[in-house]
Design an enzyme around this catalytic site. Structure first.
Site, PDB file in Angstrom:
ATOM      1  N   THR A 209       2.523   0.123   4.578  1.00 51.93           N
ATOM      2  CA  THR A 209       2.264   1.547   4.813  1.00 51.93           C
ATOM      3  C   THR A 209       0.811   1.918   4.540  1.00 51.93           C
ATOM      4  OG1 THR A 209       4.479   2.168   4.147  1.00 51.93           O
ATOM      5  CG2 THR A 209       2.800   3.838   3.836  1.00 51.93           C
ATOM      6  N   VAL A 238      15.123   7.445   6.105  1.00 48.06           N
ATOM      7  CA  VAL A 238      13.785   8.036   6.036  1.00 48.06           C
ATOM      8  C   VAL A 238      13.253   7.798   4.631  1.00 48.06           C
ATOM      9  CG1 VAL A 238      12.527  10.229   6.043  1.00 48.06           C
ATOM     10  CG2 VAL A 238      14.218   9.758   7.821  1.00 48.06           C
ATOM     11  N   GLY A 263      10.308   3.767  -1.224  1.00 51.59           N
ATOM     12  CA  GLY A 263      10.258   5.212  -1.042  1.00 51.59           C
ATOM     13  C   GLY A 263      11.319   5.975  -1.800  1.00 51.59           C
TER      14      GLY A 263
HETATM   15  C1  SD4 Z   1       8.946   3.767   2.594  1.00 51.67           C
HETATM   16  N1  SD4 Z   1       7.055   3.992   1.152  1.00 51.67           N
HETATM   17  O1  SD4 Z   1       9.367   4.034   3.715  1.00 51.67           O
HETATM   18  C2  SD4 Z   1       7.479   3.514   2.432  1.00 51.67           C
HETATM   19  C3  SD4 Z   1       7.251   2.054   2.663  1.00 51.67           C
HETATM   20  C4  SD4 Z   1       6.113   1.472   1.952  1.00 51.67           C
HETATM   21  O2  SD4 Z   1       5.243  -0.328   0.939  1.00 51.67           O
HETATM   22  O3  SD4 Z   1       5.197   2.102   1.534  1.00 51.67           O
HETATM   23  N2  SD4 Z   1       6.181   0.213   1.713  1.00 51.67           N
HETATM   24  O4  SD4 Z   1       9.663   3.659   1.615  1.00 51.67           O
END
Ligand code: SD4
Length: 351
Positions: A209, A238, A263
């Site tokens: 991300t 989500v 997340g």
């Molecule tokens: C999520 N935070 O969809 C995002 C994914 C992410 O390192 O950052 N992964 O949970």
């Protein structure tokens, strides 16, 4: 009296004495933080993809452009990458084989826009910005978000997986093990998750991300975050990235924070909101990130923590920056000059 108020504030935030506010102004609301490493303009972003994203953002910042434009242009670079497991349409799909994207953006006025569960649109961050600027809403989801994007002139891209994603999905289908693999990049570290490191067809390791926060020459702060979320997630899942106060939070009086990692943990703690509030009460960006990481860690056993990575990065109004992660292996890119755009290994909590 002031001392007592300070203590009450610290207690309410769960702040320890080690991060006691450094200086408070008279009304105790406007932070007055000592300059630690303050730079202006400044852009920082998560993971190694942040280096090329920062470059695009810096072009705008160095020409006295608006932080909002910088954080949009910056993460668009990552969204457009051909070999990226975790951002944009070439990323890994959900367990049903569809790429679904989440993104959010905030400006210096506290305006916010986001999209989630969005399919077949190349630049979700720009759709999030349109939601912020063209609608009375903050968040649009799924087919409604896609319909809005198309109405706004964003092309509907083909519904197909990239070569990297197809390969990874095929491999995953062999076991179809529903074990969310987050921070795939993190598997290179010693505290590795179960999944092996993933090399993409261009030979590079994949990354994660992208979250980006910036302060411009005028001293205004903005932020963006964009992701495909967890690889092989449940359809409809989500994450934190499109949720204001979880994956991203900006308050132009104080600063901004953005997160990466699991997340669900970030949503449960309203992570980036907590980081910004800690800075409001005097914590440095790094301390504010650490406090929030500690808050997450306290809810878990050692065993559970082996499979959890969360990291935050933050900047304050003075252009100080910092980051903190649960586990080793997280890094972020910092840029404040033509010749300064560097990847920094984040501090982390667990040994
Ligand atoms: C999520 N935070 O969809 C995002 C994914 C992410 O390192 O950052 N992964 O949970």
């Amino acid at each position: 009296m002031i001392k007592r108020r300070r203590l009450l504030q610290m207690g309410a935030l769960g702040l320890s004495a080690s991060v006691a506010p450094k200086v408070f102004s008279a009304n105790n609301h406007t932070p007055f933080i000592k300059n630690i490493n303050g730079k202006k303009p400044l852009v920082i972003s998560t993971w190694d993809a942040g280096i090329s994203a920062n470059k695009a953002a810096w072009e705008i910042l160095k020409n006295k452009g608006r932080a909002l434009d910088a954080v949009e242009a910056g993460v668009m670079v990552t969204e457009g990458e051909l070999h990226n497991c975790c951002v944009g349409l070439n990323a890994y799909p959900d367990r049903d084989g569809h790429v679904t994207l989440d993104a959010s953006i905030m400006d210096e006025y506290g305006n916010a826009g986001s999209v989630c569960f969005l399919e077949r649109i190349k630049h979700p961050i720009s759709v999030a910005r349109r939601v912020m600027e063209k609608t009375p809403h903050v968040m649009l989801a799924g087919s409604g978000a896609q319909q809005f994007a198309v109405e706004q002139g964003f092309p509907l891209e083909p519904d197909k997986l990239s070569e990297d994603a197809q390969k990874a999905y095929k491999e995953w289908l062999k076991k179809s093990e529903y074990k969310p693999v987050i921070n795939i990049e993190h598997t290179r570290g010693e505290n590795a998750f179960a999944a092996p490191p993933v090399r993409l067809s261009n030979g590079a390791f994949n990354h994660d991300t992208i979250g980006m926060i910036a302060i411009d020459a005028q001293g205004n702060v903005s932020g963006s975050c964009t992701t495909s979320g967890m690889a092989f997630k449940m359809r409809g899942r989500v994450g934190d990235s499109p949720i204001i106060g979880a994956g991203l939070f900006v308050d132009n009086e104080v600063g901004a924070a953005v997160s990466t990692g699991l997340g669900e943990e970030v949503i449960r703690t309203c992570g980036t909101h907590m980081v910004v509030e800690a800075m409001r009460h005097g914590a440095s960006p790094e301390d504010a990130c650490r406090l929030t990481v500690e808050r997450i860690v306290r809810r878990h056993t050692q065993e559970e923590l082996k499979n959890i990575q969360v990291a935050f990065i933050a900047i304050d109004k003075q252009g100080n920056y910092g980051g903190y992660a649960i586990q080793k292996g997280f890094n972020y890119a910092v840029c404040y000059a033509d010749d300064y755009n560097k990847l920094i290994d984040s501090k982390f909590l667990l040994p």
